[in-house]
Each structure stands twice: as structure tokens, then as C-alpha cells.
Design an enzyme around this catalytic site. Sequence first.
Site, PDB file in Angstrom:
ATOM      1  N   ASP A  35      45.813  37.349  47.995  1.00 45.71           N
ATOM      2  CA  ASP A  35      45.456  38.415  47.052  1.00 45.71           C
ATOM      3  C   ASP A  35      43.982  38.796  47.160  1.00 45.71           C
ATOM      4  O   ASP A  35      43.172  38.083  47.776  1.00 45.71           O
ATOM      5  CB  ASP A  35      45.760  37.970  45.620  1.00 45.71           C
ATOM      6  CG  ASP A  35      47.248  38.030  45.293  1.00 45.71           C
ATOM      7  OD1 ASP A  35      47.998  38.630  46.071  1.00 45.71           O
ATOM      8  OD2 ASP A  35      47.650  37.474  44.253  1.00 45.71           O
ATOM      9  N   LYS A  57      46.405  43.371  45.501  1.00 52.36           N
ATOM     10  CA  LYS A  57      46.641  43.990  44.198  1.00 52.36           C
ATOM     11  C   LYS A  57      45.307  44.350  43.543  1.00 52.36           C
ATOM     12  O   LYS A  57      44.428  43.524  43.384  1.00 52.36           O
ATOM     13  CB  LYS A  57      47.423  43.046  43.297  1.00 52.36           C
ATOM     14  CG  LYS A  57      48.828  42.779  43.794  1.00 52.36           C
ATOM     15  CD  LYS A  57      49.589  41.874  42.840  1.00 52.36           C
ATOM     16  CE  LYS A  57      50.986  41.611  43.348  1.00 52.36           C
ATOM     17  NZ  LYS A  57      51.761  40.753  42.434  1.00 52.36           N
ATOM     18  N   MET A 171      42.599  40.568  31.666  1.00 48.72           N
ATOM     19  CA  MET A 171      42.962  41.977  31.911  1.00 48.72           C
ATOM     20  C   MET A 171      42.807  42.835  30.655  1.00 48.72           C
ATOM     21  O   MET A 171      43.659  43.681  30.351  1.00 48.72           O
ATOM     22  CB  MET A 171      44.409  42.059  32.435  1.00 48.72           C
ATOM     23  CG  MET A 171      44.632  41.306  33.737  1.00 48.72           C
ATOM     24  SD  MET A 171      46.365  41.179  34.222  1.00 48.72           S
ATOM     25  CE  MET A 171      46.971  39.938  33.052  1.00 48.72           C
TER      26      MET A 171
END
Length: 259
Positions: A35, A57, A171
Site C-alpha cells: 500500500d 490506495k 480518517m
Amino acid sequence: MMSKVYIVGAGPGDYELITIKGLKAIQEADVILYDRLINQELLDEAKEGVELVFCGKQPNHHALSQTTINHLLCKYALQGKTVTRLKGGDPFVFGRGGEEAEELAKRSIPFEIVPGVTSGIAAPAYAGIPVTHRDYSSSVAFISGVNKQGEDEEEYWERVVKSMDTLCIYMGVKKLPDICERLVKYGRSQKTPIALIQWGTTEQQKTVTGTIETIMTKAESIQNPAMIVVGDVVQLRDKLQWFESSIREECVEVRSDVG
């Protein structure tokens, strides 16, 4: 022909926070699917001839869909290759490692989960903020700023705000105004300390602190990836911050040497 898939937590960014078992999984892999948020230096530990697949991502953009990643994990394993799926932080903490493991289990492909240090613990620690402390917090929740589909947001926030002393929010930077509004709505004082930690555990780490009432005036300089920490434990940063201070001292030493 079938081999094993290792779903590995690479840690939060500091190269040295990879586990020994995670490092071995990198070194033994025939294929590594990795990632964006892993420390790229970890790939230097891979053996010669390894196939590297970037899964990339990013917010609002995925180089490979989750369905495609699941397919590749199965495809390479069925070819008899040892596969390491390298994910930032811990694969089972907001890392979709569970979804990947489910797909492997469905296909009866052997797999192993290698836990990693999650940013919800490491980033506050590197900012000098313990997520629990006998005098300040006896409970902590690791939550996402993005609710799962179909979940009642108000019910969700009421539950977590009222039940925990410390909140570590992944997030959530883009939703910080909404988060602050809900924190107050469900019982937190406007004076509750809050910290934003960008690129935690790396040399690019940046931390700003304030209260729910004032944090928005300081948040403009913070971007993803970043952790939000809410609770009285944030007060301890004034005493315990060590990492960013050490980086500044190293920079001063380098400039002195150059001079």
C-alpha cells in the site's frame, strides 16, 4: 502448487517499527502487494527477483480495487508463490485485512495474519500522548471518521462519545468540523483537549493541539494521513513530547556540521 499468503502490518511509518515476523515475511516473499502508506525502505529488504505490486490506495482514488487485490492474492498463491500483502499500520485495524482473509478462507488458501503497530497508538506515543493514563483515562476507543454504510451517524457518535475517555480517530481530518460538533453535542466540553498528528512516527511528523473550541483555527496546516486524538491525555504532550524535539535537535546538529 498452492503456497501461503501473509497479511502483514508494516507499522505506522517508522521503518524500525516493523515486527521481526513481518520482516521475515517480506524477505521470504515471491510477490509483495503493498500500500501507499508503508515505508518504502521496507521493500529494500525483499529478495532479488521479487515481484512488487503497488495497490496504491489514496483518498478518493484506488489504483487497484479491493476486488482486484483479493483476486491477485488468490491468483499468486494458486501459482505456488509465497505472497506478502503489506499494509500500513495493522491489517485488522481499518486495514481491510479481514476482507482479504475472508476471500482467502473462501478459496481454502492458507494464510497467516502478522499484526502491526497501529497508528492509533503509535502516532500519539510519538507525539508524547499516552492513550491511557491512570490519572486521565481508563478507556480508549479506536474509531473511524467514516461511518460504515447504512449506520446511523448520530447514534454512532452518541455511543462512542459518552462511553470512552480517549478517542483516537482515523480518517477524520476532512470531517473535523462535523466531529467537533458531535463531540460537543453528545457531552464533551468545548475545553476538551484535542490533537492532530500528521505523518505520525516519520520525520515529517507534525502535531498541533488545542481544544474542541480552538482546534479549527490550527487545523489548516494538517493534511492526511493524520490521527485525531481527543481527551484529557492530550495535556500530557507538554511534558512528554520527545520525537519532534529530537528531530529538531538533529536538524540543528546537521546545520552546525555543515556550517
